[in-house]
Design a protein around this motif. Structure first.
Motif, PDB file in Angstrom:
ATOM      1  N   ALA A  29       0.813  -1.216   0.000  1.00 46.27           N
ATOM      2  CA  ALA A  29       0.000   0.000   0.000  1.00 46.27           C
ATOM      3  C   ALA A  29       0.851   1.273   0.000  1.00 46.27           C
ATOM      4  O   ALA A  29       0.354   2.359  -0.285  1.00 46.27           O
ATOM      5  N   PHE A  30       2.141   1.135   0.306  1.00 47.96           N
ATOM      6  CA  PHE A  30       3.016   2.308   0.268  1.00 47.96           C
ATOM      7  C   PHE A  30       3.055   2.874  -1.150  1.00 47.96           C
ATOM      8  O   PHE A  30       3.179   2.134  -2.126  1.00 47.96           O
ATOM      9  N   ASP A  31       2.959   4.206  -1.261  1.00 48.67           N
ATOM     10  CA  ASP A  31       2.995   4.810  -2.592  1.00 48.67           C
ATOM     11  C   ASP A  31       3.862   6.057  -2.659  1.00 48.67           C
ATOM     12  O   ASP A  31       3.750   6.861  -3.594  1.00 48.67           O
ATOM     13  N   TYR A  32       4.708   6.232  -1.673  1.00 48.41           N
ATOM     14  CA  TYR A  32       5.620   7.371  -1.691  1.00 48.41           C
ATOM     15  C   TYR A  32       6.887   6.945  -0.977  1.00 48.41           C
ATOM     16  O   TYR A  32       6.828   6.445   0.153  1.00 48.41           O
ATOM     17  N   ALA A  49      12.697  11.872  -3.866  1.00 47.65           N
ATOM     18  CA  ALA A  49      11.607  10.943  -3.598  1.00 47.65           C
ATOM     19  C   ALA A  49      11.062  10.396  -4.905  1.00 47.65           C
ATOM     20  O   ALA A  49      11.220  11.017  -5.971  1.00 47.65           O
ATOM     21  N   ILE A  50      10.388   9.247  -4.800  1.00 50.81           N
ATOM     22  CA  ILE A  50       9.840   8.605  -5.990  1.00 50.81           C
ATOM     23  C   ILE A  50       8.487   8.009  -5.675  1.00 50.81           C
ATOM     24  O   ILE A  50       8.198   7.662  -4.528  1.00 50.81           O
ATOM     25  N   ARG A  51       7.644   7.908  -6.677  1.00 53.61           N
ATOM     26  CA  ARG A  51       6.379   7.203  -6.574  1.00 53.61           C
ATOM     27  C   ARG A  51       6.492   5.915  -7.383  1.00 53.61           C
ATOM     28  O   ARG A  51       7.272   5.849  -8.331  1.00 53.61           O
ATOM     29  N   PRO A  52       5.691   4.913  -7.089  1.00 51.68           N
ATOM     30  CA  PRO A  52       5.865   3.599  -7.723  1.00 51.68           C
ATOM     31  C   PRO A  52       5.438   3.521  -9.175  1.00 51.68           C
ATOM     32  O   PRO A  52       5.585   2.457  -9.789  1.00 51.68           O
ATOM     33  N   ASP A  53       4.937   4.621  -9.743  1.00 50.50           N
ATOM     34  CA  ASP A  53       4.554   4.555 -11.164  1.00 50.50           C
ATOM     35  C   ASP A  53       5.726   4.835 -12.096  1.00 50.50           C
ATOM     36  O   ASP A  53       5.574   4.789 -13.321  1.00 50.50           O
ATOM     37  N   VAL A  54       6.908   5.113 -11.517  1.00 51.48           N
ATOM     38  CA  VAL A  54       8.120   5.282 -12.325  1.00 51.48           C
ATOM     39  C   VAL A  54       9.205   4.362 -11.784  1.00 51.48           C
ATOM     40  O   VAL A  54       9.192   4.002 -10.612  1.00 51.48           O
ATOM     41  N   SER A  55      10.142   3.982 -12.633  1.00 52.69           N
ATOM     42  CA  SER A  55      11.185   3.042 -12.215  1.00 52.69           C
ATOM     43  C   SER A  55      12.480   3.749 -11.832  1.00 52.69           C
ATOM     44  O   SER A  55      13.356   3.148 -11.203  1.00 52.69           O
ATOM     45  N   GLU A  56      12.598   5.022 -12.207  1.00 60.29           N
ATOM     46  CA  GLU A  56      13.828   5.736 -11.891  1.00 60.29           C
ATOM     47  C   GLU A  56      13.559   7.230 -11.848  1.00 60.29           C
ATOM     48  O   GLU A  56      12.745   7.765 -12.606  1.00 60.29           O
ATOM     49  N   LYS A  57      14.249   7.889 -10.933  1.00 61.32           N
ATOM     50  CA  LYS A  57      14.173   9.343 -10.858  1.00 61.32           C
ATOM     51  C   LYS A  57      15.565   9.878 -10.569  1.00 61.32           C
ATOM     52  O   LYS A  57      16.249   9.368  -9.681  1.00 61.32           O
TER      53      LYS A  57
END
Lengths: 112, 116
Positions: A29-32, A49-57
């Motif tokens: 459920a973590f999304d940040y 920080a990253i959100r799970p809709d991307v694989s790299e930042k």
């Protein structure tokens, strides 16, 4: 379910090298997923920080790599500098929730 | 603008005494958090405030610990009958309301508590 496991506990890198810190989480459920940097005598400060809709930042020399299927994410510090010597914490939280769960921290020392 | 302010920055107290730690959050931040960081350790969640209410106090280590927040701003963490194991850095953080994904925490520099 609520844990975030971070490794290594400490890291020594030569100036100009790559520092890599890894984290794993359990709660899907973590999304940040933020990373915080803490210098001695100071509070932690948000680094990237990253959100799970991307694989790299990527932000400058700092990159987060995110593997949703493995429930793992990592921080890469390119061209590490002595000024990067600090404690780094990975963390995880979920929208609508209030509790940010932190990893145990990694003490990074960059040798000049 | 001003960041999160904590006072005192250092506190030395004798075992058995009560202590009060203060946190001034960033103006407009409705959420306020207390964390504890023991020497060389990670961040242990203690309590969270949304406005003046604390929905979750489960992180408080014992009934000797209490916290309050007044006017949706300043918060005080009180430790009664301090013990040596209470020695740690107590960090306060604030954030805007949790109305969207990705709300980072803004930390103060902490209060270093030493119980002798």
């Amino acid at each position: 379910q609520q844990q975030v496991k971070q490794s290594p506990q400490s890291l020594i890198v030569q100036k100009g090298g790559i520092s890599i810190i890894n984290c794993a989480y359990e709660n899907t459920a973590f999304d940040y997923f933020p990373w915080y940097q803490q210098f001695p005598g100071k509070g932690p400060a948000l680094l990237i920080a990253i959100r799970p809709d991307v694989s790299e930042k990527k932000e400058g020399r700092f990159t987060i790599s995110f593997n949703k299927s493995a429930k793992q994410f990592s921080l890469h510090i390119m061209d590490s500098q002595p000024g990067d010597s600090a404690t780094y914490f990975c963390a995880a939280s979920k929208s609508g929730g209030f509790k940010t769960i932190f990893g145990a921290g990694t003490r990074l020392f960059v040798k000049a | 603008g001003a960041g999160v302010s904590q006072s005192p920055s250092n506190k030395v107290t004798e075992k058995g005494k009560d202590v009060e730690l203060r946190c001034d959050p960033i103006s407009g931040h409705t959420a306020l958090y207390w964390y504890r960081q023991s020497l060389g350790q990670g961040l242990e969640f203690l309590i969270y405030f949304q406005g003046n209410s604390a929905p979750d106090k489960s992180g408080l280590p014992s009934d000797r610990f209490s916290a309050e927040r007044t006017g949706g701003s300043v918060s005080t963490l009180t430790i009664q009958r301090t013990q040596q194991e209470d020695s740690a850095v107590y960090l306060c953080a604030s954030s805007p309301p949790w109305d969207r994904v990705g709300t980072p925490l803004h930390f103060g520099n902490g209060t270093r508590l030493t119980v002798t």
